[in-house]
Design an enzyme around this catalytic site. Structure first.
Site, PDB file in Angstrom:
ATOM      1  N   ARG A  96     -66.296 -26.113 -59.801  1.00  0.00           N
ATOM      2  CA  ARG A  96     -67.373 -25.700 -60.717  1.00  0.00           C
ATOM      3  C   ARG A  96     -67.694 -26.820 -61.707  1.00  0.00           C
ATOM      4  NH1 ARG A  96     -67.933 -20.425 -64.724  1.00  0.00           N
ATOM      5  NH2 ARG A  96     -69.642 -21.292 -65.958  1.00  0.00           N
ATOM      6  N   ASN A 150     -70.504 -15.441 -56.559  1.00  0.00           N
ATOM      7  CA  ASN A 150     -71.804 -16.119 -56.693  1.00  0.00           C
ATOM      8  C   ASN A 150     -71.910 -17.310 -55.736  1.00  0.00           C
ATOM      9  OD1 ASN A 150     -73.369 -14.727 -58.616  1.00  0.00           O
ATOM     10  ND2 ASN A 150     -71.991 -15.405 -60.237  1.00  0.00           N
ATOM     11  N   CYS A 172     -74.173  -7.803 -58.973  1.00  0.00           N
ATOM     12  CA  CYS A 172     -74.231  -8.711 -60.115  1.00  0.00           C
ATOM     13  C   CYS A 172     -74.159  -7.895 -61.403  1.00  0.00           C
ATOM     14  CB  CYS A 172     -75.534  -9.513 -60.066  1.00  0.00           C
ATOM     15  SG  CYS A 172     -75.658 -10.742 -61.380  1.00  0.00           S
ATOM     16  N   HIS A 202     -80.003 -13.401 -60.255  1.00  0.00           N
ATOM     17  CA  HIS A 202     -80.189 -14.345 -61.365  1.00  0.00           C
ATOM     18  C   HIS A 202     -81.661 -14.743 -61.514  1.00  0.00           C
ATOM     19  CE1 HIS A 202     -75.668 -15.621 -61.503  1.00  0.00           C
ATOM     20  NE2 HIS A 202     -75.864 -14.321 -61.645  1.00  0.00           N
ATOM     21  N   TYR A 254     -80.743 -15.720 -67.180  1.00  0.00           N
ATOM     22  CA  TYR A 254     -80.841 -16.938 -66.369  1.00  0.00           C
ATOM     23  C   TYR A 254     -82.258 -17.514 -66.333  1.00  0.00           C
ATOM     24  CZ  TYR A 254     -76.076 -16.428 -64.665  1.00  0.00           C
ATOM     25  OH  TYR A 254     -74.714 -16.345 -64.600  1.00  0.00           O
TER      26      TYR A 254
END
Length: 436
Positions: A96, A150, A172, A202, A254
């Site tokens: 990440r 995700n 989500c 998102h 988002y």
């Protein structure tokens, strides 16, 4: 003869697991569990043992007859499961941090589920989820797979497009957070607020808002523009009030990456200049959480978990599982096949939409067309998702380049190529499909 439900959580060593266990304990009367299997990989063994022992203490405190199993053997765990949840991170938090840092080093937004970061998380994750699907089809073909790994939208697209597995739902926490945020603005219990949601993961919008069945959409939009509704992991930079009012729908947190790109990038670059990507902050939070989890006197979910950015995720999963098992017919927001719900998309494309939850899965509510003002952006992201899923499955360089080049957060095709090459090299250990 099975005495109750068997639920398997892949990525069981996650810091979110205590919330999942709490959700199952809370619903023990409507969800008769006999076995919970927490599965992880060798690299996650230590965390699995720490969080698994906390899970056992929580179940014991609740006085429930549920066996909690910890294993690194996924296939052993899956045998005869009724429900499977996935909450995994391929490459762990180090991957990440690369997803966020590499784009930022080129002056581009670095975010783990959007833009270049989102693409690479998908390229690493889709093949693993498709492997899990293959195991489920062999070992527990009637089980439901609830995925909250995700990027959920791209993973959902890949499962429905490249397998024949139908018992899949993507989940989500963003819509729950949005509804709860609006309820807070109205100063009412969140159960009294209903919102219709439609769009993509998102990239979802709140369309109609009602309070006790009475339409309050305009008032909700006004309250939203004066609020700081966001998430732990997204800086609550204000949307322009006139813009949101003109938009006529409520954007999700988002959307700041698309409607406030300049401000979000400046904020990220400021943090990056101090040597901090969001992944590093999360790593520190995780270390603190696991120190707490080690305490043998701890037998509840600690409140510090909510700082982690994924609050409501696990609760949403427990809710969804209970609604399928009990054939509740209630409305929840899920990632599933469109099947005519949003007329901007084909039936066989995945969307995030309010759906009636039954024992046979979600039945998406008919939303009609999205407002003209949001149609273009959402369609652009759907094209990106379709290409990203294809690139992940086939390990196709040109398709990956095309996906990145058309993403609205990437300013040019040349930048896309530079990012793609650098990130393929950085993540090659987890991208075997590109290294054939």
């Amino acid at each position: 003869m099975k005495k109750g439900l068997k639920i398997v959580t892949i990525g069981g060593g996650s810091s979110y697991t205590p919330e999942l266990i709490e959700g199952f304990i809370k619903r023990c009367e409507e969800l008769p569990l006999s076995e919970i299997w927490l599965v992880d990989i060798e690299e996650g063994k230590e965390k699995l043992n720490i969080v698994g022992n906390l899970a056992k203490r929580m179940v014991k405190k609740a006085g429930l007859d549920i066996d909690v199993h910890l294993t690194l053997d996924r296939r052993e765990a899956l045998k005869d499961a009724d429900f499977v949840t996935t909450q995994l991170r391929v490459g762990l938090l180090d991957a990440r941090i690369k997803d966020e840092s590499i784009p930022l080093s080129h002056g581009i937004i670095g975010q783990e589920t959007n833009g270049a970061g989102g693409l690479f998380k998908a390229l690493r994750t889709v093949p693993v989820v498709l492997d899990i699907v293959k195991d489920i089809q062999e070992l527990c073909p009637n089980a439901w797979l609830i995925n909250f790994t995700n990027p959920t939208g791209i993973i959902t697209e890949a499962v429905f497009r490249y397998t024949n597995f139908k018992n899949y739902i993507g989940l989500c926490n963003v819509p729950i957070g949005m509804r709860n945020g609006i309820a807070k603005e109205f100063e009412v219990e969140h159960e009294r607020i209903h919102m219709d949601f439609a769009g993509l993961n998102h990239m979802v919008y709140g369309l109609n808002v009602s309070l006790d069945g009475i339409d309050v959409t305009e008032e909700a939009i006004e309250k939203f523009t004066n609020s700081k509704i966001s998430m732990q992991n997204i800086k609550a930079i204000d949307f322009n009030p006139e813009f949101v009012k003109a938009l006529g729908v409520i954007p999700c947190p988002y959307h700041r990456y698309y409607y406030k790109s300049k401000e979000m990038l400046e904020e990220e670059l400021h943090e990056f200049s101090k040597g901090k990507a969001r992944g590093q902050v999360v790593k520190e939070l995780e270390d603190q959480l696991f120190e707490l989890y080690k305490d043998e006197n701890l037998d509840v979910k600690p409140p510090q978990l909510e700082k982690r950015g994924g609050a409501y995720y696990s609760d949403a999963a427990c809710n969804l599982i209970s609604s399928i098992y009990n054939d509740k017919g209630d409305i929840q927001v899920v990632n599933t096949l469109n099947n005519g719900a949003i007329r901007d998309f084909k039936d066989d494309q995945s969307v995030e939409v309010s759906s009636v939850i039954t024992k046979n899965g979600p039945k998406p509510l008919s939303i009609g067309y999205l407002p003209e003002a949001v149609h273009g952006l959402v369609s652009e992201i759907k094209s990106f998702e379709l290409l990203a899923a294809k690139a992940a499955v086939y390990g196709d360089y040109d398709t990956a380049l095309l996906a990145l080049s058309i993403n609205p957060l990437i300013p040019s095709d040349d930048t896309a190529k530079v990012l793609l090459d650098e990130m393929l090299e950085a993540h090659k250990e987890y991208l075997p499909q590109f290294n054939r």
